[in-house]
Design a protein around this motif. Structure first.
Motif: not given
Length: 502
Positions: A68-70, A73-76, A116-123, A488-491
């Motif tokens: 759940y992201l918003g 974001t670039p996808i939105q 979102f960008h962090w996830l993308v940077d992780r592949g 993932t965020f609070f992890g």
């Protein structure tokens, strides 16, 4: 004599030596654990991850993969939707129910685009395309989906924008997500020890957590964590004793887990005086196909509608179990939930998207269908009549379903018993049961950096938690993607905070 299942902490003074030493110990290797390990390693800490299973993944790898992201974001943007952190937060505060953590929601929403960008940077890949219909998991690799934001009552509370971000995979994307996150954790030097079960925490004289006693192949291991222990051990849906104590309405239903959500992390922390929140809260997935339900009606044991069928399907499940089923038992027909649809509505959902669902009963008249389902005399006749009146007028005064999905139902009619179950394409076997699939939302009380708080609201030194072991964002509501999202965020926050402890 210490009982095998005891979670009583071990005093550091009783530990003669440590078999393993590390800076940060992450217990549990799902999405939250991998994210915590990455950030701890990135901050310069030596990181060890242990997991009771034979490899990484846990429930995260088995999930649909939605995050759940918003907030824009670039996808939105690519799909033509404007969004803001404020609108995202307003939706989540309503959708996640009574007791939702407003401070965490604000923080999560404000940081969503960065995450979102962090996830993308992780592949993690996201395709800039939209799936625009109610579903549990789209059969395509579309990167964006609605999760109830465009349904009542949320349309009255926040500007609708789709926020279900999906890794680029057909059907379930959790495995792909975990592959990316586990590679990220390993890229910063995190090491792993599988088939290892954390049994108790080790504490110093001042009450700080300094390690874990674990078991591996029947042998006890003592692991020192010089900076902190992060619990990402999941919820407690697999522990019937804990369910009986905290959430008895969940007993007897299909469990959504990897079979290892036994509440061990929660119990270990509680033994140190950790506070917990919302232990009776749960997600309830009803065995229905959202696309079919949206095109028809969902009725209870009285033959009455009780919710707008185009909403996030988890809300249908929560309403069915916690509001319609007053007795808390699904033992008999008095707890029946039926999806009522006509032939046009059923056939309008492509066969692969029905997940094998077939009508339980078919009839030419509402009266005949009422008899076949054993619903109260006159109930279904009246419900279909009123629904058709609303559909003809294009306005659902009872439950505010969107006009997009309102259409008078015409013969022949079908009734689908949710107890018949549904089976995603990736699974096999009989899914008959109660009609409900559940997992827990309650867990340890944590702050914005993942510190586990005690009953006085103070952090327990050296102890952190994230994922379903913690309560996270949730009150008594749920939206898909908020587990992987807040885990993932609070992890990440917990990993950074633990690495900075000295």
């Amino acid at each position: 004599m210490t009982l095998r299942n005891s979670v009583t902490p071990r005093s550091a003074g009783e530990v003669g030596h440590y078999d393993i030493e590390t800076d940060v110990l992450v217990v549990g290797y799902g999405a939250a654990g991998a994210s915590a390990a990455y950030e701890a390693g990135l901050a310069g800490a030596n990181v060890l991850i242990i997991d009771r299973a034979g490899g990484p993944g846990g429930a995260s790898a088995m999930s649909g993969g939605e995050i759940y992201l918003g907030g824009g974001t670039p996808i939105q943007a690519a799909c033509g939707y404007d969004d803001s952190p404020e609108e995202m937060a307003a939706f989540l505060k309503a959708a996640l129910g009574v007791g939702a953590d407003a401070a965490k929601i604000d923080e999560y929403s404000a940081g969503s685009v960065e995450h979102f960008h962090w996830l993308v940077d992780r592949g993690v890949p996201f395709k800039p395309t939209m799936w625009d219909a109610p579903t549990w998991v789209p059969p395509t690799d579309d990167g964006l989906m609605w999760l109830g934001e465009n349904s009542w009552p949320f349309t009255e509370l926040a500007k609708p924008a789709p926020r279900g971000h999906r890794p680029t995979a057909n059907d379930f994307g959790g495995k792909l997500l975990m592959e990316c996150l586990s590679r990220a954790a390993e890229s910063v030097g995190a090491t792993t020890l599988f088939d290892t079960y954390a049994a108790t925490l080790i504490t110093s004289d001042d009450g700080a957590v300094v390690g874990v006693v674990a078991r591996r192949y029947g042998k006890e291991l003592t692991i020192q964590a010089r900076r902190g222990v992060i619990l990402t051990t999941g919820g407690f849906v697999d522990n019937d004793a804990m369910l009986a104590t905290h959430a008895p309405q969940l007993l007897g239903h299909t469990k959504v887990s990897a079979g290892t959500d036994d509440g061990s992390g929660i119990r270990m922390a509680q033994s140190l005086g950790a506070a917990v929140r919302h232990m009776s809260a749960a997600q309830v997935g009803m065995s229905l196909i959202p696309g079919i339900a949206a095109r028809g009606m969902v009725v209870n044991a009285l033959g009455r509608r009780f919710i707008n069928e185009d909403t996030y399907p988890g809300r249908i499940g929560q309403s069915a179990l916690f509001r319609q089923n007053m007795g808390g038992s699904w033992a008999g027909d008095d707890t029946a939930i039926w999806v009522i649809v006509d032939e046009e509505g059923f056939e309008d959902v492509p066969e692969p998207q029905r997940w094998g669902v077939q009508p339980t009963h078919v009839a030419e008249t509402p009266s005949e269908l009422e008899q076949l389902t054993a619903l109260p005399a006159g109930s279904l006749v009246e419900t279909i009549h009123r629904y058709n009146e609303s559909a003809t007028a294009g306005l659902d005064l009872d439950h505010h379903k969107s006009p997009r999905w309102l259409r008078p139902l015409t013969p022949p009619f079908a009734a689908i018993d949710v107890k018949a179950g549904i089976r995603p394409p990736s699974e096999s076997g009989d899914r008959k049961g109660t009609g409900a699939s559940v997992f827990t939302l309650g867990g340890l009380h944590t702050d914005l950096d993942g510190h586990v708080l005690n009953l006085n609201g103070a952090p327990i030194p050296g102890l952190f938690a994230a994922g379903r072991a913690a309560n996270g964002l949730h009150g008594f509501g749920y939206i898909s993607g908020t587990s992987l999202g807040d885990g993932t965020f609070f992890g990440r926050r917990a990993g950074t905070a633990a690495a900075r402890c000295h």
